[in-house]
Design an enzyme around this catalytic site. Structure first.
Site, mmCIF file in Angstrom:
data_model
loop_
_atom_site.group_PDB
_atom_site.id
_atom_site.type_symbol
_atom_site.label_atom_id
_atom_site.label_comp_id
_atom_site.label_asym_id
_atom_site.label_seq_id
_atom_site.Cartn_x
_atom_site.Cartn_y
_atom_site.Cartn_z
ATOM 1 N N ASN A 1 0.834 -1.204 0.000
ATOM 2 C CA ASN A 1 0.000 0.000 0.000
ATOM 3 C C ASN A 1 0.867 1.253 0.000
ATOM 4 O O ASN A 1 1.916 1.307 0.637
ATOM 5 C CB ASN A 1 -1.028 -0.004 1.144
ATOM 6 C CG ASN A 1 -0.442 -0.200 2.521
ATOM 7 O OD1 ASN A 1 0.562 -0.857 2.683
ATOM 8 N ND2 ASN A 1 -1.085 0.379 3.522
ATOM 9 N N GLU B 1 0.362 5.219 0.568
ATOM 10 C CA GLU B 1 -0.578 6.246 1.037
ATOM 11 C C GLU B 1 -0.149 7.635 0.578
ATOM 12 O O GLU B 1 0.906 7.819 -0.035
ATOM 13 C CB GLU B 1 -0.686 6.157 2.564
ATOM 14 C CG GLU B 1 -1.256 4.798 2.984
ATOM 15 C CD GLU B 1 -1.478 4.672 4.486
ATOM 16 O OE1 GLU B 1 -1.011 5.534 5.259
ATOM 17 O OE2 GLU B 1 -2.136 3.681 4.874
ATOM 18 N N ASN B 2 -1.006 8.604 0.875
ATOM 19 C CA ASN B 2 -0.749 9.991 0.453
ATOM 20 C C ASN B 2 -1.379 10.924 1.480
ATOM 21 O O ASN B 2 -2.411 10.585 2.066
ATOM 22 C CB ASN B 2 -1.376 10.209 -0.939
ATOM 23 C CG ASN B 2 -0.929 11.514 -1.559
ATOM 24 O OD1 ASN B 2 -1.426 12.577 -1.227
ATOM 25 N ND2 ASN B 2 0.019 11.445 -2.462
ATOM 26 N N ALA B 3 -0.763 12.117 1.637
ATOM 27 C CA ALA B 3 -1.302 13.117 2.569
ATOM 28 C C ALA B 3 -2.737 13.475 2.198
ATOM 29 O O ALA B 3 -3.543 13.818 3.068
ATOM 30 C CB ALA B 3 -0.427 14.362 2.560
ATOM 31 N N CYS C 1 -4.214 0.664 -2.389
ATOM 32 C CA CYS C 1 -4.029 -0.600 -1.663
ATOM 33 C C CYS C 1 -2.965 -1.467 -2.335
ATOM 34 O O CYS C 1 -2.749 -1.387 -3.556
ATOM 35 C CB CYS C 1 -5.330 -1.401 -1.645
ATOM 36 S SG CYS C 1 -6.650 -0.640 -0.707
ATOM 37 N N GLU D 1 -3.060 -4.560 -3.109
ATOM 38 C CA GLU D 1 -3.571 -5.470 -4.139
ATOM 39 C C GLU D 1 -3.635 -4.774 -5.500
ATOM 40 O O GLU D 1 -3.292 -5.369 -6.526
ATOM 41 C CB GLU D 1 -4.979 -5.962 -3.775
ATOM 42 C CG GLU D 1 -5.034 -6.859 -2.546
ATOM 43 C CD GLU D 1 -5.232 -6.096 -1.233
ATOM 44 O OE1 GLU D 1 -4.812 -4.921 -1.148
ATOM 45 O OE2 GLU D 1 -5.795 -6.682 -0.300
ATOM 46 N N CYS E 1 -10.307 -5.029 0.252
ATOM 47 C CA CYS E 1 -11.410 -4.060 0.371
ATOM 48 C C CYS E 1 -12.320 -4.157 -0.865
ATOM 49 O O CYS E 1 -11.992 -4.824 -1.854
ATOM 50 C CB CYS E 1 -10.856 -2.643 0.519
ATOM 51 S SG CYS E 1 -10.324 -1.902 -1.030
ATOM 52 N N CYS F 1 -10.751 -3.178 -4.270
ATOM 53 C CA CYS F 1 -9.806 -4.200 -4.733
ATOM 54 C C CYS F 1 -10.538 -5.441 -5.234
ATOM 55 O O CYS F 1 -10.110 -6.070 -6.199
ATOM 56 C CB CYS F 1 -8.824 -4.563 -3.626
ATOM 57 S SG CYS F 1 -7.647 -3.228 -3.307
#
Ligand code: THU
Length: 164
Positions: free
Chosen positions: A62, A64-66, A73, A75, A112, A115
């Site tokens: 995964n 992520e970003n601010a 994700c 996957e 999720c 995904c």
């Protein structure tokens, strides 16, 4: 009116020790690759590792970003990487694991909803089921024979046929 039922079968193992060697290896690789996740916000690092039908392995973690919704994700990072490196090549087996800075990693997590949608279409476009191994760093392991089983009543390209 008719009553309908949707069921699917999956395998439950008490631990990775019960898995056959190749599956145990793939799950261990998914466990290890969690270290490559970029998860400074959730502190929940997910690792995915796939064995392709051409024998190659592909990883995803995964990212992520601010701006939270921008995060991707593990996957879907994996599916995009697999399709970019080996277009048209099916995934035989996908293992997903995680590491949680705020809690244990002793039970399986499953993909999720977004995904699941992506996995379903990947199966459809390659014409092969994706077998999924789900497990934490320790504890019980699930093996699901086909990713699409996780998304009953999926919206698929079939529905768009009358538009395009
Ligand atoms: N996440 C995944 O990468 N895969 C899953 O199957 C569940 C959730 C990520 C998204 C986010 O970066 C973090 O885990 C917490 O939701």
């Amino acid at each position: 009116m008719q009553k309908k039922e949707h069921r699917f079968s999956y395998e439950l193992y008490d631990s990775a020790k019960e898995l056959k060697e190749e599956d145990a290896q793939l799950l261990n690789d998914a466990r290890a690759v969690t270290k490559n996740a970029y998860a400074p916000y959730s502190h929940f690092r997910v690792g995915a590792m796939a064995k392709l039908e051409n024998g190659q392995t592909v990883a995803g973690t995964n990212q992520e970003n601010a701006s939270f919704p921008v995060g991707i994700c593990a996957e879907r990072v994996l599916l995009s990487t697999a399709a970019s490196l080996y277009p048209g090549v099916a995934i035989d087996t996908l293992a997903v694991s995680y590491d949680n800075e705020n809690g244990p990693s002793d039970q399986p997590i499953s993909p999720c909803g977004i995904c699941r949608q992506s996995l379903q279409e990947f199966e459809q476009r390659t014409g092969r089921p994706i077998r999924i191994i789900l497990g934490g760093q320790k504890g019980k392991v699930y093996i699901i024979p086909q990713a699409g089983l996780l998304l009953p009543f999926a919206f698929t390209s079939e529905e768009l046929k009358s538009y395009f």
